[in-house]
Design a protein around this motif. Structure first.
Motif, short mmCIF file in Angstrom:
data_model
loop_
_atom_site.label_atom_id
_atom_site.label_comp_id
_atom_site.label_asym_id
_atom_site.label_seq_id
_atom_site.Cartn_x
_atom_site.Cartn_y
_atom_site.Cartn_z
N ILE A 325 -20.38 -8.98 -1.69
CA ILE A 325 -20.51 -7.57 -2.10
C ILE A 325 -20.74 -6.69 -0.88
O ILE A 325 -20.11 -5.64 -0.71
CB ILE A 325 -21.66 -7.41 -3.11
N GLY A 326 -21.64 -7.12 0.02
CA GLY A 326 -21.94 -6.35 1.21
C GLY A 326 -20.75 -6.24 2.15
O GLY A 326 -20.47 -5.16 2.68
N ILE A 327 -20.05 -7.36 2.35
CA ILE A 327 -18.89 -7.36 3.25
C ILE A 327 -17.78 -6.48 2.69
O ILE A 327 -17.17 -5.69 3.42
CB ILE A 327 -18.39 -8.80 3.48
N PHE A 328 -17.53 -6.61 1.40
CA PHE A 328 -16.46 -5.82 0.77
C PHE A 328 -16.78 -4.33 0.86
O PHE A 328 -15.94 -3.52 1.21
CB PHE A 328 -16.30 -6.25 -0.69
N GLY A 329 -18.03 -3.96 0.53
CA GLY A 329 -18.42 -2.56 0.60
C GLY A 329 -18.41 -2.03 2.02
O GLY A 329 -17.97 -0.89 2.27
N THR A 330 -18.87 -2.83 2.98
CA THR A 330 -18.87 -2.40 4.39
C THR A 330 -17.46 -2.22 4.91
O THR A 330 -17.16 -1.24 5.61
CB THR A 330 -19.63 -3.42 5.26
N LEU A 331 -16.56 -3.16 4.57
CA LEU A 331 -15.18 -3.07 5.04
C LEU A 331 -14.50 -1.81 4.51
O LEU A 331 -13.86 -1.07 5.28
CB LEU A 331 -14.41 -4.32 4.60
N LEU A 332 -14.65 -1.56 3.20
CA LEU A 332 -14.05 -0.34 2.64
C LEU A 332 -14.69 0.91 3.25
O LEU A 332 -14.02 1.91 3.50
CB LEU A 332 -14.21 -0.33 1.12
N GLY A 333 -16.01 0.86 3.48
CA GLY A 333 -16.69 2.00 4.07
C GLY A 333 -16.23 2.27 5.48
O GLY A 333 -16.07 3.43 5.88
N VAL A 334 -16.03 1.22 6.27
CA VAL A 334 -15.55 1.39 7.64
C VAL A 334 -14.16 2.01 7.65
O VAL A 334 -13.87 2.95 8.42
CB VAL A 334 -15.55 0.04 8.39
N ILE A 335 -13.28 1.50 6.79
CA ILE A 335 -11.92 2.05 6.72
C ILE A 335 -11.96 3.53 6.31
O ILE A 335 -11.33 4.38 6.93
CB ILE A 335 -11.06 1.24 5.73
N GLY A 336 -12.74 3.82 5.25
CA GLY A 336 -12.84 5.21 4.80
C GLY A 336 -13.50 6.10 5.83
O GLY A 336 -13.06 7.24 6.04
N GLY A 337 -14.55 5.60 6.51
CA GLY A 337 -15.24 6.40 7.52
C GLY A 337 -14.36 6.71 8.72
O GLY A 337 -14.38 7.83 9.23
N VAL A 338 -13.61 5.72 9.17
CA VAL A 338 -12.71 5.93 10.31
C VAL A 338 -11.62 6.94 9.96
O VAL A 338 -11.32 7.86 10.74
CB VAL A 338 -12.09 4.59 10.76
N LEU A 339 -11.03 6.78 8.78
CA LEU A 339 -9.99 7.74 8.35
C LEU A 339 -10.56 9.15 8.22
O LEU A 339 -9.93 10.13 8.62
CB LEU A 339 -9.38 7.29 7.03
N LEU A 340 -11.77 9.26 7.67
CA LEU A 340 -12.40 10.57 7.52
C LEU A 340 -12.72 11.18 8.87
O LEU A 340 -12.46 12.37 9.11
CB LEU A 340 -13.68 10.42 6.69
N ALA A 341 -13.27 10.38 9.79
CA ALA A 341 -13.63 10.89 11.11
C ALA A 341 -12.40 11.36 11.88
O ALA A 341 -12.45 12.38 12.58
CB ALA A 341 -14.37 9.81 11.90
N LEU A 342 -11.30 10.63 11.77
CA LEU A 342 -10.08 11.00 12.49
C LEU A 342 -9.43 12.25 11.93
O LEU A 342 -8.67 12.93 12.64
CB LEU A 342 -9.08 9.84 12.47
N ASN A 343 -9.71 12.56 10.66
CA ASN A 343 -9.04 13.69 10.02
C ASN A 343 -9.95 14.88 9.74
O ASN A 343 -9.55 15.82 9.06
CB ASN A 343 -8.39 13.23 8.70
N ILE A 344 -11.19 14.85 10.25
CA ILE A 344 -12.12 15.97 10.04
C ILE A 344 -11.55 17.30 10.54
O ILE A 344 -11.64 18.31 9.84
CB ILE A 344 -13.48 15.65 10.68
#
Length: 413
Positions: A325-344
């Motif tokens: 659960i932690g790995i899956f949530g962290t992986l999705l969070g990292v992908i979403g966070g990187v995409l959000l940071a690059l497109n701010i």
């Protein structure tokens, strides 16, 4: 770890449960982890963006390294400029005279730091010429001309071509006491670096005019240096201080603005700690999920214990489930966070246009656009913190599962 523990742990994770509420709590835990990790990465990127932007703007009006005399003017500055410019890693050197003065235009008066510079050499130590909004820095070659910060010019109600009076405290001695020197200057340029302290309190005049006005003779306040790597300025300044001895004082740009950058660093750390609490809340959801799963699987646990599975293996099974659960949530969070940071820089203007709002008004803030600078190590640190918290969250439920008494669990089955 034996294969069956991993197999059972993964099977419990993907199996369809009879209790849909447990599935809902699991989904909530994963979404909480995704939101927390993504928000933390995006905010860290914005903080890095602010830090990088402010550093760039500060370096546009200040040099990497400053060499000053200890309470005395630097007299033989042409030879010093040549000598310092020849040092390895130095790309430019320029003299300057600095003093506090008053500027007036009729009834409008404002204090300012006035710097005397050589326009030809100054371009080699900062990027002030790129921040000129009107006129030019080269126009300072004209005697008794001045370049003002745009906010300072607005406070004085002047523009390019207007006249202002500079009042110097270094005046002459008369029977009535010390009288300040007054001199009329022509405004030949306006600059703006986006930092109010500079735009409202800094002015430039010709080096020779400053020497005469402030009684410096042929001396200067100090020398500015530009080096290839601004972030190596502390080490460079330390080495230079050892070479030239105690007769001079060497200061790098990180010392000049030490308190400012310490405040930025502290703010970034505080934001990391505060937003980490979101990930901690998601980790508590993992605890709730596993406690419910353990309760739901008491019969399975009892059967496993009766066929010889050790308490340590039971602990490992549920720790694997929580870790997934932690790995899956962290992986999705990292992908979403990187995409959000690059497109701010793209998303924020779109949101402002959609809702007709402006988050950073240029009339209030020195930076009118939300900057973003993604640092790979920040992503790594956030991911590690999230994984550690999710792993810690599995300890208690897994330990509780290993303590279940098989006889008690199977009594009513």
């Amino acid at each position: 770890m034996r294969p069956y523990e991993l197999w059972i742990g993964l099977r419990y994770t993907r199996a369809k449960r009879r209790n849909h509420f447990i599935s809902f709590i699991t989904g909530t835990a994963i979404m909480g982890m995704v939101i927390g990790v993504a928000a933390l990465i995006a905010v860290m990127a914005v903080m890095n963006g602010f830090d990088h932007t402010l550093r760039s703007r500060i370096l546009s009006v200040t040099s990497d390294v400053i060499v000053q005399g200890n309470g005395m003017p630097v007299l033989d500055w042409p030879a010093a400029v040549q000598k310092l410019a020849a040092l390895p890693g130095v790309t430019g050197a320029a003299p300057y005279v600095q003093a506090q003065s008053m500027l007036s235009n009729g009834s409008l008066v404002s204090g300012a730091v006035v710097e005397g510079i050589d326009p030809a050499l100054e371009n080699g130590v900062n990027r002030l010429d790129h921040d000129m909004k009107a006129g030019s820095l080269v126009a300072l070659k004209t005697p008794w001309s001045i370049v003002l910060g745009r906010s300072l010019a607005r406070d004085l109600g002047v523009g390019v071509g207007d006249k202002i009076t500079l009042i110097s405290p270094q005046g002459g001695v008369t029977p009535l006491g010390v009288t300040p020197r007054l001199r009329q200057f022509t405004v030949v340029g306006l600059f703006s670096v986006g930092i109010y302290a500079y735009d409202s309190g800094l002015a430039y005049i010709n080096l020779g005019d400053a020497q005469r006005l402030y009684g410096m003779g042929q001396g200067v306040t100090g020398l500015r240096l530009k080096i290839k790597d601004p972030f190596a300025a502390p080490q460079f300044a330390s080495n230079l201080q050892k070479q030239i001895g105690p007769a001079f004082y060497v200061q790098d740009w990180t010392q000049t603005h030490e308190n400012f950058f310490k405040a930025l660093k502290m703010e970034k750390l505080v934001m990391f700690v505060i937003l980490s609490l979101i990930v901690a809340v998601a980790a508590f959801n993992i605890v709730a999920t596993l406690v419910m799963v353990v309760t739901d699987k008491e019969t399975d646990i009892a059967i496993l214990r009766t066929i010889g599975v050790s308490p340590r293996s039971i602990t490992a099974i549920f720790m694997i489930q929580g870790a997934v659960i932690g790995i899956f949530g962290t992986l999705l969070g990292v992908i979403g966070g990187v995409l959000l940071a690059l497109n701010i820089p793209t998303l924020v203007p779109a949101i402002e246009q959609l809702f007709h709002v402006q988050f950073l008004s240029p009339e209030v803030y020195s930076i009118s656009q939300l900057p973003s600078r993604l640092e790979p190590m920040d992503v790594v640190h956030v991911a590690i913190a999230a994984l550690v918290m999710s792993w810690v969250a599995t300890i208690y439920p897994s330990w509780r599962a290993s303590r279940i008494d098989p006889a008690e669990a199977l009594r009513y089955e």
